[in-house]
Design an enzyme around this catalytic site. Structure first.
Site, PDB file in Angstrom:
ATOM      1  N   HIS A  52      31.510 -22.433  50.502  1.00 46.02           N
ATOM      2  CA  HIS A  52      32.892 -22.198  51.129  1.00 46.02           C
ATOM      3  C   HIS A  52      32.058 -21.417  52.761  1.00 46.02           C
ATOM      4  O   HIS A  52      30.966 -20.883  52.547  1.00 46.02           O
ATOM      5  CB  HIS A  52      33.558 -21.635  50.388  1.00 46.02           C
ATOM      6  N   HIS A  55      31.054 -17.545  52.257  1.00 45.34           N
ATOM      7  CA  HIS A  55      29.420 -17.526  52.422  1.00 45.34           C
ATOM      8  C   HIS A  55      28.694 -17.785  53.915  1.00 45.34           C
ATOM      9  O   HIS A  55      28.136 -17.282  54.914  1.00 45.34           O
ATOM     10  CB  HIS A  55      28.857 -19.205  51.326  1.00 45.34           C
ATOM     11  N   CYS A 160      29.015 -10.103  29.837  1.00 42.08           N
ATOM     12  CA  CYS A 160      28.829 -11.340  30.892  1.00 42.08           C
ATOM     13  C   CYS A 160      27.987 -11.949  31.409  1.00 42.08           C
ATOM     14  O   CYS A 160      27.246 -11.230  32.312  1.00 42.08           O
ATOM     15  CB  CYS A 160      30.096 -10.656  31.634  1.00 42.08           C
ATOM     16  N   CYS A 163      28.236 -12.757  35.349  1.00 40.43           N
ATOM     17  CA  CYS A 163      27.952 -11.495  35.545  1.00 40.43           C
ATOM     18  C   CYS A 163      27.014 -11.274  35.784  1.00 40.43           C
ATOM     19  O   CYS A 163      26.034 -10.859  36.662  1.00 40.43           O
ATOM     20  CB  CYS A 163      28.485 -10.058  35.583  1.00 40.43           C
ATOM     21  N   CYS A 179      36.171  -9.640  30.816  1.00 38.63           N
ATOM     22  CA  CYS A 179      34.951  -9.338  31.990  1.00 38.63           C
ATOM     23  C   CYS A 179      36.095  -9.515  33.502  1.00 38.63           C
ATOM     24  O   CYS A 179      37.191 -10.620  33.206  1.00 38.63           O
ATOM     25  CB  CYS A 179      33.926 -10.116  32.682  1.00 38.63           C
ATOM     26  N   HIS A 182      35.450 -12.488  35.612  1.00 36.36           N
ATOM     27  CA  HIS A 182      35.111 -13.820  35.265  1.00 36.36           C
ATOM     28  C   HIS A 182      36.147 -13.974  34.276  1.00 36.36           C
ATOM     29  O   HIS A 182      36.637 -15.527  33.898  1.00 36.36           O
ATOM     30  CB  HIS A 182      33.962 -14.353  34.800  1.00 36.36           C
ATOM     31  N   LYS A 329      41.487 -14.283  46.328  1.00 35.88           N
ATOM     32  CA  LYS A 329      40.170 -14.818  47.053  1.00 35.88           C
ATOM     33  C   LYS A 329      39.905 -15.247  46.719  1.00 35.88           C
ATOM     34  O   LYS A 329      40.076 -16.415  45.981  1.00 35.88           O
ATOM     35  CB  LYS A 329      39.705 -13.093  45.941  1.00 35.88           C
ATOM     36  N   LYS A 332      36.093 -21.386  43.126  1.00 27.88           N
ATOM     37  CA  LYS A 332      35.884 -23.109  42.994  1.00 27.88           C
ATOM     38  C   LYS A 332      37.363 -23.569  41.865  1.00 27.88           C
ATOM     39  O   LYS A 332      37.766 -23.824  41.811  1.00 27.88           O
ATOM     40  CB  LYS A 332      34.577 -23.095  42.408  1.00 27.88           C
TER      41      LYS A 332
HETATM   42  N1  MSP Z   1      23.266 -14.632  44.966  1.00 27.78           N
HETATM   43  C1  MSP Z   1      23.850 -13.322  45.256  1.00 27.78           C
HETATM   44  C2  MSP Z   1      22.878 -12.500  45.992  1.00 27.78           C
HETATM   45  C3  MSP Z   1      21.576 -11.966  44.936  1.00 27.78           C
HETATM   46  S1  MSP Z   1      20.932 -11.042  47.211  1.00 27.78           S
HETATM   47  C4  MSP Z   1      19.336 -11.125  46.205  1.00 27.78           C
HETATM   48  C5  MSP Z   1      24.857 -13.777  45.114  1.00 27.78           C
HETATM   49  N2  MSP Z   1      24.992 -14.680  45.511  1.00 27.78           N
HETATM   50  S2  MSP Z   1      26.687 -15.966  46.048  1.00 27.78           S
HETATM   51  O1  MSP Z   1      26.381 -16.977  46.136  1.00 27.78           O
HETATM   52  O2  MSP Z   1      27.903 -15.607  45.233  1.00 27.78           O
HETATM   53  O3  MSP Z   1      26.908 -15.042  47.588  1.00 27.78           O
HETATM   54  C6  MSP Z   1      27.685 -14.015  47.672  1.00 27.78           C
HETATM   55  C7  MSP Z   1      27.620 -13.793  49.221  1.00 27.78           C
HETATM   56  O4  MSP Z   1      28.207 -14.602  49.709  1.00 27.78           O
HETATM   57  C8  MSP Z   1      27.992 -12.866  49.118  1.00 27.78           C
HETATM   58  O5  MSP Z   1      27.515 -11.029  49.372  1.00 27.78           O
HETATM   59  C9  MSP Z   1      28.646 -12.413  50.323  1.00 27.78           C
HETATM   60  O6  MSP Z   1      27.982 -12.383  51.679  1.00 27.78           O
HETATM   61  C10 MSP Z   1      29.027 -13.841  50.753  1.00 27.78           C
HETATM   62  N3  MSP Z   1      30.530 -14.197  50.415  1.00 27.78           N
HETATM   63  C11 MSP Z   1      30.645 -15.110  49.500  1.00 27.78           C
HETATM   64  N4  MSP Z   1      31.796 -15.130  49.448  1.00 27.78           N
HETATM   65  C12 MSP Z   1      32.755 -14.435  50.077  1.00 27.78           C
HETATM   66  C13 MSP Z   1      33.695 -14.699  50.407  1.00 27.78           C
HETATM   67  N5  MSP Z   1      35.271 -14.971  50.661  1.00 27.78           N
HETATM   68  N6  MSP Z   1      34.316 -13.444  51.689  1.00 27.78           N
HETATM   69  C14 MSP Z   1      33.036 -12.627  52.855  1.00 27.78           C
HETATM   70  N7  MSP Z   1      31.528 -13.173  52.136  1.00 27.78           N
HETATM   71  C15 MSP Z   1      31.977 -13.764  51.120  1.00 27.78           C
HETATM   72  O7  MSP Z   1      26.124 -12.960  44.974  1.00 27.78           O
END
Ligand code: MSP
Length: 682
Positions: A52, A55, A160, A163, A179, A182, A329, A332
């Site tokens: 989304h 990311h 969890c 997590c 948790c 979640h 936040k 999904k």
């Molecule tokens: N797979 C782990 C990261 C491993 S790195 C060795 C992970 N993945 S994730 O798909 O959950 O992506 C998390 C990252 O996506 C966050 O750290 C951030 O960079 C970004 N974001 C996801 N949602 C976000 C927001 N709502 N706002 C800003 N960034 C966000 O964690």
């Protein structure tokens, strides 16, 4: 515009931007020099769902930094990828009725597509299921085990699966057994596991953080991490036996490596650790960029893995803030995720990227809303930047035949704007280096505002009228130079618009690499250059139409502009009478509504199918607040049938309904049903 002056590329101009050390690679007349390297990473994303806008935020920011650094003379390596192992992924796959590999493969495709849509220029995309990664994770795990920093023991705790982490007994009690992230019950798990001696390294890590104030940024995250480490680090459980979707521990195959241990190493496995050429060239990373919630993994577990391997630590771990929605936040499960692909289709790539970079001070949280996005586009891109270019080029066309004139002597205000524009690259460089991305964009737009103010004050249209040709030439030249500098600096921030600016300025089809070296030079645009005014770079968005699907009453524009430049100052006009011929151009017909339904994902829009005699067509209308779909079917209404079609929420709307409005009420104009559909109204 280096080309205009003939050959300003190469070491001399690169030296000018103050970056280079004479040593290595680039050949230039016998002198060779190495570009400094810049290695930056995003987190590797979980391919558990389509990504989304949150990311996209991290990846767009990373891509922007890379674009800046490449232009600024660095040899950049940009790594992104996907984190594909773990119990959560295994469960998701089971739910989808697929094997884990099939499941992640299907999502990874959508992630790569998203990066293509957002024009992300990554150098490598690592997947943790690739052999090149798996083999090196095994090697790393075994190396640390042999060293004695990984050991086997029994572990029991509250777990969890989402997590992929254990909670302590105290946490379990404080959290009432659930948790908090979640909202699921913690499971009691007992495992024979391998543990990693975090505790052994905690003092060394604290010293490193202390000696390297930039290591964890921003400051607030650094302080959090320091107190966390000081509160005492437990050894970390780094293997699992309760599921199999992971990297097997070769010397004890019923164990798979803990998914975070596996994932974090991607930053070196992708470079070919331990002896790959890329590893030798780019490690240690300059920046690991990520959202704030995973800074802990990157600033504690990851550096300790590297210490155990006797490898250098990354230079910086930077945790930016979150993009949050008014409803909280994005998730999904809440069903409130914002799809970047949809936004790009609706507003354009530059607008979406620009918004992400500019709206939220990098490092802080910020609220995302489509209203804010539209407001940003209109204020900065349409009103400030687009208008500056458009009105400048209009003056060029009207007063100098579109040719850049030769400047006369610069006066105080010309000098002031020139100084500001020439100082911009240095200022933005400083901000980008501190990762103050939003401030870097804001600084650039300050010059846009200054140029708008300059054009207002200098009123070149009046100079033209008064025949003050020399002064007009100077003002136009100053504007052309400032716009050249702006287009050059904006390349990383407006990846499409900057080039369009350049070509409208008549400087060429695309911005040459040499333009960067001209950022701190004046007098680059050649007098006589023919500008090429084109379509507005960023047309203003009708807020109401964009957000609810109903067009706003069109703004009225003066019949007699107060200046020769019509774009210069729109004026309000009295309603005008129109001729009968003008009215007759509007093709009004009776139409029978044969079907009606709410447009998915909207509250106010209805999709109507109407019979207009000769055919049936679709019309999207923002009347859901006033009519239910069922109440409309069978009504004969009045429709403008020769209105230009418009695509609204993916539906091609061909026509417009007539309605009377008063206060908060809206009533559709209807006709007796004994008039057949398609009857002309005059
Ligand atoms: N797979 C782990 C990261 C491993 S790195 C060795 C992970 N993945 S994730 O798909 O959950 O992506 C998390 C990252 O996506 C966050 O750290 C951030 O960079 C970004 N974001 C996801 N949602 C976000 C927001 N709502 N706002 C800003 N960034 C966000 O964690």
């Amino acid at each position: 515009m280096g080309a205009n002056k003939g050959g300003t590329t190469g070491p001399s101009s690169l030296m000018d931007v103050g970056l280079f050390v004479l040593t290595g690679d680039i050949e230039d007349g016998g002198v060779s020099m190495a570009k400094p390297t810049f290695y930056i990473t995003t987190p590797i994303y979980y391919p558990s769902d389509r990504l989304h806008i949150g990311h996209a935020y991290t990846t767009v920011a990373t891509d922007t930094l890379c674009r800046w650094k490449r232009l600024d003379g660095y040899d950049v390596f940009f790594l992104t990828g996907t984190d594909e192992h773990g119990q959560k992924m295994q469960r998701r796959a089971e739910k989808a009725g697929k094997s884990p590999q099939e499941f992640v493969d299907s999502i990874v495709v959508t992630i790569r597509d998203l990066w293509d849509v957002l024009k992300i220029q990554y150098d490598d995309f690592i997947r943790t299921t690739e052999d090149r990664h798996v083999a090196r994770v095994k090697q790393i795990f075994e190396k640390i085990y042999k060293k004695g920093d990984i050991y086997k023991a029994e572990y029991e705790g509250w777990y969890c699966a989402d997590c992929e982490a254990y909670f302590t007994e105290t946490q379990h009690k404080d959290l009432d057994g659930r948790c908090p992230d979640h909202d699921r019950p913690l499971e009691r798990l007992r495992e024979e596991s391998y543990f990693f001696k975090l505790s052994k390294y905690s003092q060394r890590l604290l010293e490193h953080i202390d000696k390297n104030p930039d290591f964890i940024q921003p400051e607030s995250r650094r302080n959090e991490m320091v107190s966390f480490i000081k509160s005492g680090l437990d050894d970390l459980c780094v293997s699992r036996t309760t599921f199999s979707w992971g990297v097997p521990v070769d010397f004890d195959p019923k164990h798979v490596v803990y998914v975070w241990f596996d994932a974090l190493t991607n930053y070196i496995t992708a470079l070919g650790y331990p002896d790959g050429d890329l590893y030798k060239k780019y490690w240690p990373a300059d920046v690991h960029l990520m959202g704030k919630e995973i800074v802990r993994f990157h600033s504690i577990i990851w550096p300790i893995i590297l210490m155990a391997l006797d490898e250098p630590l990354p230079k910086k771990v930077y945790g930016h803030g979150w993009l949050i929605l008014e409803s909280g936040k994005m998730s999904k499960t809440k069903g409130n995720v914002v799809d970047p692909v949809h936004l790009v289709a609706k507003y354009g790539l530059d607008a979406v990227r620009y918004f992400l970079l500019r709206e939220i001070p990098f490092g802080s949280d910020g609220v995302y809303s489509e209203e804010a996005l539209v407001a940003r586009i209109n204020a900065d891109l349409a009103n400030d930047l687009g208008n500056l270019l458009n009105r400048t080029l209009t003056v060029f066309e009207r007063s100098s035949g579109g040719l850049v004139p030769a400047p006369g002597r610069l006066g105080t205000q010309d000098e002031a704007l020139k100084r500001q524009a020439l100082a911009l690259a240095g200022e933005v460089r400083g901000l980008v280096d501190r990762l103050e991305i939003s401030n870097a964009v804001a600084a650039t737009f300050k010059v846009v505002s200054a140029a708008n103010k300059y054009i207002d004050e200098q009123a070149p249209w009046s100079l033209a009228k008064q025949g003050k040709t020399e002064r007009l030439g100077t003002v136009l030249y100053v504007l052309a130079e400032v716009l050249r500098i702006l287009a050059t600096i904006l390349q990383p921030f407006l990846i499409e618009g900057a080039g369009k600016m350049w070509s409208q300025l008549g400087l060429g089809d695309s911005i040459p690499g040499s333009a960067w070296a001209d950022l701190d030079r004046w007098g680059v645009v050649r007098p006589g250059t023919q500008v090429k005014k084109g379509r507005p770079l960023f047309p203003r968005i009708d807020t109401k139409e964009a957000l609810d699907g109903t067009p706003q009453a069109p703004a009225k524009v003066a019949a007699t502009p107060v200046s020769p430049v019509a774009e210069e100052a729109p004026q309000v006009e009295e309603p005008t009478d129109i001729s009968i011929e003008a009215f007759q151009q509007v093709d009004l017909r009776t139409a029978k509504i044969v079907a009606a339904e709410q447009v998915k994902g909207t509250q106010k829009l209805l999709r109507l199918v109407v019979d207009i005699g000769s055919e049936q067509r679709e019309i999207v209308s923002g009347i859901a607040d006033y009519y239910t779909p069922e109440s409309l079917v069978g009504k004969t209404i009045i429709v403008i049938v020769n209105l230009k079609p418009a695509k609204i929420r993916g539906v091609e709307s061909r026509g417009m309904l007539l309605a009377a409005t008063r206060d908060e009420r809206l009533v559709l104009l209807t006709s007796d049903n004994d008039i057949p559909p398609g009857s002309k109204i005059s």
